[in-house]
Design an enzyme around this catalytic site. Sequence first.
Site, mmCIF file in Angstrom:
data_model
loop_
_atom_site.group_PDB
_atom_site.id
_atom_site.type_symbol
_atom_site.label_atom_id
_atom_site.label_comp_id
_atom_site.label_asym_id
_atom_site.label_seq_id
_atom_site.Cartn_x
_atom_site.Cartn_y
_atom_site.Cartn_z
ATOM 1 N N ASP A 199 0.833 -1.211 0.000
ATOM 2 C CA ASP A 199 0.000 0.000 0.000
ATOM 3 C C ASP A 199 0.866 1.259 0.000
ATOM 4 O O ASP A 199 0.561 2.239 -0.664
ATOM 5 C CB ASP A 199 -0.912 0.023 1.243
ATOM 6 C CG ASP A 199 -2.013 -1.015 1.135
ATOM 7 O OD1 ASP A 199 -2.014 -1.765 0.132
ATOM 8 O OD2 ASP A 199 -2.859 -1.085 2.057
ATOM 9 N N THR A 200 1.948 1.197 0.774
ATOM 10 C CA THR A 200 2.834 2.368 0.870
ATOM 11 C C THR A 200 3.457 2.684 -0.486
ATOM 12 O O THR A 200 3.518 3.842 -0.898
ATOM 13 C CB THR A 200 3.973 2.117 1.880
ATOM 14 O OG1 THR A 200 3.532 1.123 2.793
ATOM 15 C CG2 THR A 200 4.398 3.367 2.574
ATOM 16 N N SER A 234 -34.915 -5.979 -19.503
ATOM 17 C CA SER A 234 -34.966 -6.677 -18.230
ATOM 18 C C SER A 234 -34.963 -8.178 -18.520
ATOM 19 O O SER A 234 -34.874 -8.577 -19.671
ATOM 20 C CB SER A 234 -36.246 -6.239 -17.533
ATOM 21 O OG SER A 234 -36.300 -6.816 -16.280
ATOM 22 N N LEU A 235 -35.070 -9.003 -17.495
ATOM 23 C CA LEU A 235 -35.067 -10.444 -17.722
ATOM 24 C C LEU A 235 -36.401 -11.045 -17.327
ATOM 25 O O LEU A 235 -37.022 -10.612 -16.356
ATOM 26 C CB LEU A 235 -33.971 -11.112 -16.887
ATOM 27 C CG LEU A 235 -32.526 -10.824 -17.255
ATOM 28 C CD1 LEU A 235 -31.591 -11.450 -16.238
ATOM 29 C CD2 LEU A 235 -32.219 -11.366 -18.642
ATOM 30 N N GLU A 264 -24.784 -17.534 -14.624
ATOM 31 C CA GLU A 264 -24.124 -16.515 -13.804
ATOM 32 C C GLU A 264 -24.922 -16.263 -12.537
ATOM 33 O O GLU A 264 -26.114 -16.554 -12.483
ATOM 34 C CB GLU A 264 -24.053 -15.193 -14.587
ATOM 35 C CG GLU A 264 -23.234 -15.272 -15.826
ATOM 36 C CD GLU A 264 -23.312 -13.986 -16.647
ATOM 37 O OE1 GLU A 264 -23.806 -12.962 -16.132
ATOM 38 O OE2 GLU A 264 -22.882 -14.020 -17.809
ATOM 39 N N LYS A 267 -26.950 -13.903 -10.104
ATOM 40 C CA LYS A 267 -27.734 -12.681 -10.309
ATOM 41 C C LYS A 267 -27.447 -11.744 -9.138
ATOM 42 O O LYS A 267 -27.941 -11.952 -8.021
ATOM 43 C CB LYS A 267 -29.221 -13.012 -10.407
ATOM 44 C CG LYS A 267 -30.045 -11.808 -10.799
ATOM 45 C CD LYS A 267 -31.462 -12.236 -11.164
ATOM 46 C CE LYS A 267 -32.294 -11.068 -11.623
ATOM 47 N NZ LYS A 267 -32.430 -10.011 -10.641
ATOM 48 N N ASP A 325 -27.536 -8.781 -6.649
ATOM 49 C CA ASP A 325 -28.649 -7.946 -6.199
ATOM 50 C C ASP A 325 -28.166 -6.525 -5.946
ATOM 51 O O ASP A 325 -27.827 -6.155 -4.830
ATOM 52 C CB ASP A 325 -29.250 -8.553 -4.920
ATOM 53 C CG ASP A 325 -30.643 -8.009 -4.655
ATOM 54 O OD1 ASP A 325 -31.183 -7.321 -5.535
ATOM 55 O OD2 ASP A 325 -31.177 -8.283 -3.570
ATOM 56 N N ARG A 329 -30.127 2.509 -14.954
ATOM 57 C CA ARG A 329 -30.999 1.862 -15.927
ATOM 58 C C ARG A 329 -32.236 2.723 -16.219
ATOM 59 O O ARG A 329 -32.671 2.835 -17.347
ATOM 60 C CB ARG A 329 -31.431 0.493 -15.412
ATOM 61 C CG ARG A 329 -32.378 -0.205 -16.336
ATOM 62 C CD ARG A 329 -32.640 -1.634 -15.904
ATOM 63 N NE ARG A 329 -33.498 -2.281 -16.860
ATOM 64 C CZ ARG A 329 -34.819 -2.202 -16.858
ATOM 65 N NH1 ARG A 329 -35.422 -1.501 -15.933
ATOM 66 N NH2 ARG A 329 -35.543 -2.806 -17.764
ATOM 67 N N GLU A 343 -23.585 -4.515 -12.793
ATOM 68 C CA GLU A 343 -24.339 -4.291 -11.570
ATOM 69 C C GLU A 343 -23.426 -3.602 -10.555
ATOM 70 O O GLU A 343 -22.312 -4.073 -10.315
ATOM 71 C CB GLU A 343 -24.804 -5.659 -11.043
ATOM 72 C CG GLU A 343 -25.956 -5.620 -10.119
ATOM 73 C CD GLU A 343 -27.322 -5.516 -10.818
ATOM 74 O OE1 GLU A 343 -27.385 -5.372 -12.057
ATOM 75 O OE2 GLU A 343 -28.322 -5.558 -10.097
ATOM 76 N N TYR A 374 -21.446 -7.696 -16.740
ATOM 77 C CA TYR A 374 -21.943 -8.946 -17.316
ATOM 78 C C TYR A 374 -22.332 -8.871 -18.792
ATOM 79 O O TYR A 374 -22.777 -9.843 -19.363
ATOM 80 C CB TYR A 374 -23.112 -9.499 -16.496
ATOM 81 C CG TYR A 374 -24.216 -8.495 -16.211
ATOM 82 C CD1 TYR A 374 -25.038 -8.050 -17.216
ATOM 83 C CD2 TYR A 374 -24.402 -7.994 -14.916
ATOM 84 C CE1 TYR A 374 -26.029 -7.128 -16.968
ATOM 85 C CE2 TYR A 374 -25.403 -7.075 -14.656
ATOM 86 C CZ TYR A 374 -26.209 -6.647 -15.684
ATOM 87 O OH TYR A 374 -27.184 -5.734 -15.429
ATOM 88 N N LYS A 422 -35.126 -17.237 -9.993
ATOM 89 C CA LYS A 422 -35.213 -16.613 -8.667
ATOM 90 C C LYS A 422 -35.187 -17.701 -7.607
ATOM 91 O O LYS A 422 -35.922 -18.690 -7.728
ATOM 92 C CB LYS A 422 -36.511 -15.808 -8.545
ATOM 93 C CG LYS A 422 -36.538 -14.559 -9.398
ATOM 94 C CD LYS A 422 -35.610 -13.509 -8.824
ATOM 95 C CE LYS A 422 -35.735 -12.175 -9.508
ATOM 96 N NZ LYS A 422 -36.787 -11.338 -9.046
ATOM 97 N N CYS A 475 -55.797 2.043 20.958
ATOM 98 C CA CYS A 475 -54.367 1.881 20.692
ATOM 99 C C CYS A 475 -53.685 1.226 21.896
ATOM 100 O O CYS A 475 -53.797 1.730 23.014
ATOM 101 C CB CYS A 475 -53.739 3.241 20.408
ATOM 102 S SG CYS A 475 -51.960 3.192 20.321
ATOM 103 N N CYS A 484 -51.208 4.056 23.522
ATOM 104 C CA CYS A 484 -51.654 5.288 24.166
ATOM 105 C C CYS A 484 -53.132 5.265 24.575
ATOM 106 O O CYS A 484 -53.593 6.160 25.266
ATOM 107 C CB CYS A 484 -51.383 6.486 23.259
ATOM 108 S SG CYS A 484 -52.491 6.561 21.857
ATOM 109 N N CYS A 542 -53.901 4.452 14.767
ATOM 110 C CA CYS A 542 -54.056 5.351 15.892
ATOM 111 C C CYS A 542 -53.668 6.727 15.368
ATOM 112 O O CYS A 542 -52.580 6.899 14.836
ATOM 113 C CB CYS A 542 -53.113 4.925 17.019
ATOM 114 S SG CYS A 542 -52.915 6.192 18.251
ATOM 115 N N CYS A 581 -49.387 9.813 20.823
ATOM 116 C CA CYS A 581 -49.034 8.400 20.982
ATOM 117 C C CYS A 581 -47.519 8.227 20.981
ATOM 118 O O CYS A 581 -46.842 8.619 20.036
ATOM 119 C CB CYS A 581 -49.671 7.590 19.859
ATOM 120 S SG CYS A 581 -49.293 5.853 19.960
#
Length: 674
Positions: free
Chosen positions: A36-37, A85-86, A116, A118, A120, A139, A176, A228, A316, A410, A413, A428, A433
């Site tokens: 990193d340095t 879209s799919l 692949e 999907k 989210d 999109r 994505e 993708y 899904k 309620c 309250c 309510c 409340c």
Amino acid sequence: MTFNSNNIKNKIEKLREEIRYHNYRYYVLDDPSISDTEYDQLMKELMEWEKKYPQYLTSASPTQRVGIEPVPEFTTVQHITPMLSLANAFSSEELRAFDQRIKKLIPQQKLDYVIELKIDGLAVALVYENGILVRGATRGDGITGEEITSNIKTIKTIPLKLFGDDLPSHLEIYGEVYMKKSDFKKLNEDRIKKEEYLFANPRNAAAGSVRQLDPQITAQRHLDTFIYQATFPEGPKFKNHIEVLNYLKKIGFKVNPHIQLGQDIEEAISYCQEWIEKREDLDYEIDGMVIKVNSLRLREELGSTTRSPRWAIAYKFPAQQVTTKIRDIIVQVGRTGALTPVAMLDPVKISGSVVQRATLHNEDEIRRKDIRIGDTVLVQKAGEVIPEVVKVIKEKRTGKEKEFVMPSKCPVCGAKVSRLEGEVVSRCNSLTCLAQLKERIRHFASRNAMDIEGLGPAIIDQLVENGLIKNVSDLYFLKRDDLISLERMAEKSADNLMNAIEKSKNRSLANLIYGLGIRYVGVHTSEVITRYFPTLDQLRKINLEELIEINEIGPKIAESVILFFKEKENLDIMERLRSVDLNFGQKEEKKRKKKRVQIFTGKQFVLTGLLKDFTRTQVTEIIGELGGRVTGSVSKKTDYVVVGEDPGSKYDKAQKLGITIINEEEFKKIITSE
Ligand code: IVH
């Protein structure tokens, strides 16, 4: 001289290439080859060179990821090719049907699939010209999206400049943007500390971060990407999707590593099933799998419907379901006063977490599913949502189960609970409340309402829990010492908060109405209401009919407003607010009166056609108040003709005489302008 400056330019560009390469190794490959340095050292060197020779600075330099000014609002852009879209599948059967559909369209063709994850997150489209990122967009509706280039540039895994010499002159990339689960957790922990609102899930956090107007904030959110898809109008020709993905990887993009080639749909199905369990081990969320035809030629042949390509489908993941018993049904009072019945369950494990409660949504839902206390039920958890009861297992009933009754008061309250006509939710409506109080105060203090800076959730919690605030009006009776007595409240912050509360007394009546949190009354509606009833006293006296007459106010809103002003507690609070000199519209009224004499003095108006938001009498009154006069027919003396829909012959005459014609929108603007 020329030779020299070229030398410097080359040196700077070489340094940039080196940094780009290390960036790629670190962020995309997750396999750094320097410390990193050392990396920081290279960046520092580049910054120094660029400072010394600003003429060689380019927007694709690794130093230019952040540092861009916030934008006032996003502009919309047209996607070069529509972002489709799919179609979804929820079972293996539906995946087989997808395969059959394809085989029917292109019989006797060898067909393999790419499977692949999907991701989210949030779909984005990136445009590269000659290897340089020139545009990033959301999109949107698929045809147009929002231009978010400066935010996109802050995402370290998105290359600002691509690797390679024979890059296509034009390249459109889809992918994505997402937030890792670990970064999401950190972000929310940090937001708790800063008393800011929490994001519900990583996808919302990613979407919220990408749509930040200030790229500095986006930069702090550690977003990531998987790419993708790509379209090349010209340039390299590929045979299949796998080749495209490999090429994208080669030129610098981050492509998901868990991509699988399946020889047929059965192989694809079993790979999908593998991930139902394995998804828990990932540091990012996936909501399914995507199955795509590998061959680009066949994709072309299959084509797309208007909504989605025929060559791909999203599988899904199924919601996980288990059985358990309902021990009790309690009623929770939500932050907006909604009473929600909640099933208390015998604890069960669903998708790795223990579940003890399930929402029952509302009374009707309980009746529809015939859910009783003591029932054995099937419970499911889909994605990140709250678990819910799918159905009752009636065979398990013993006869001892008890029916649920919605309380009429309620539970927090004790105020009367009401259920509006046509609504499924009981509520309510009391301003006092406690269950709603914290949220009401937050809403009251929010930017579009009273805009009280520094009144965050942790302070609100303490104020409510220590009994210092019982309703929003108590805010104006707080003393400096009350605030200082709170945990972690420095004197300076207490003073700032006192000032902010004081300042809020001058907010407009529309801000106040919105801040009261009357159901269905958003920012726009409160503005509409105050346009017709410019002081709170006028508003309090109105009846249902008068409210409904306003074009933009429907019966639901009107009923809700009336209900609010009927509640005695609410009226008492109004009186308390009046006693501390809150602006109930009198300030605007004064201004209006002063202004009104000026703007239309001596002017003659003619009205023609139907106006949307005003009756003829109202317009005539307004014009009168502003010093003008409405006459019946157009003549040379007429100054303005206000036209609505379906104007009559007066409109033609006005045109002939060259008289200024204004439409309703313009008229509104004139009368409301400062
Ligand atoms: S392909 C032509 N592949 O899912 C459509 N989409 O429900 C190309 N998504 O809008 C989409 N991971 O935002 C594709 N590996 C993946 C994906 C993916 C996530 C999202 C994408 C799309 C949505 C469709």
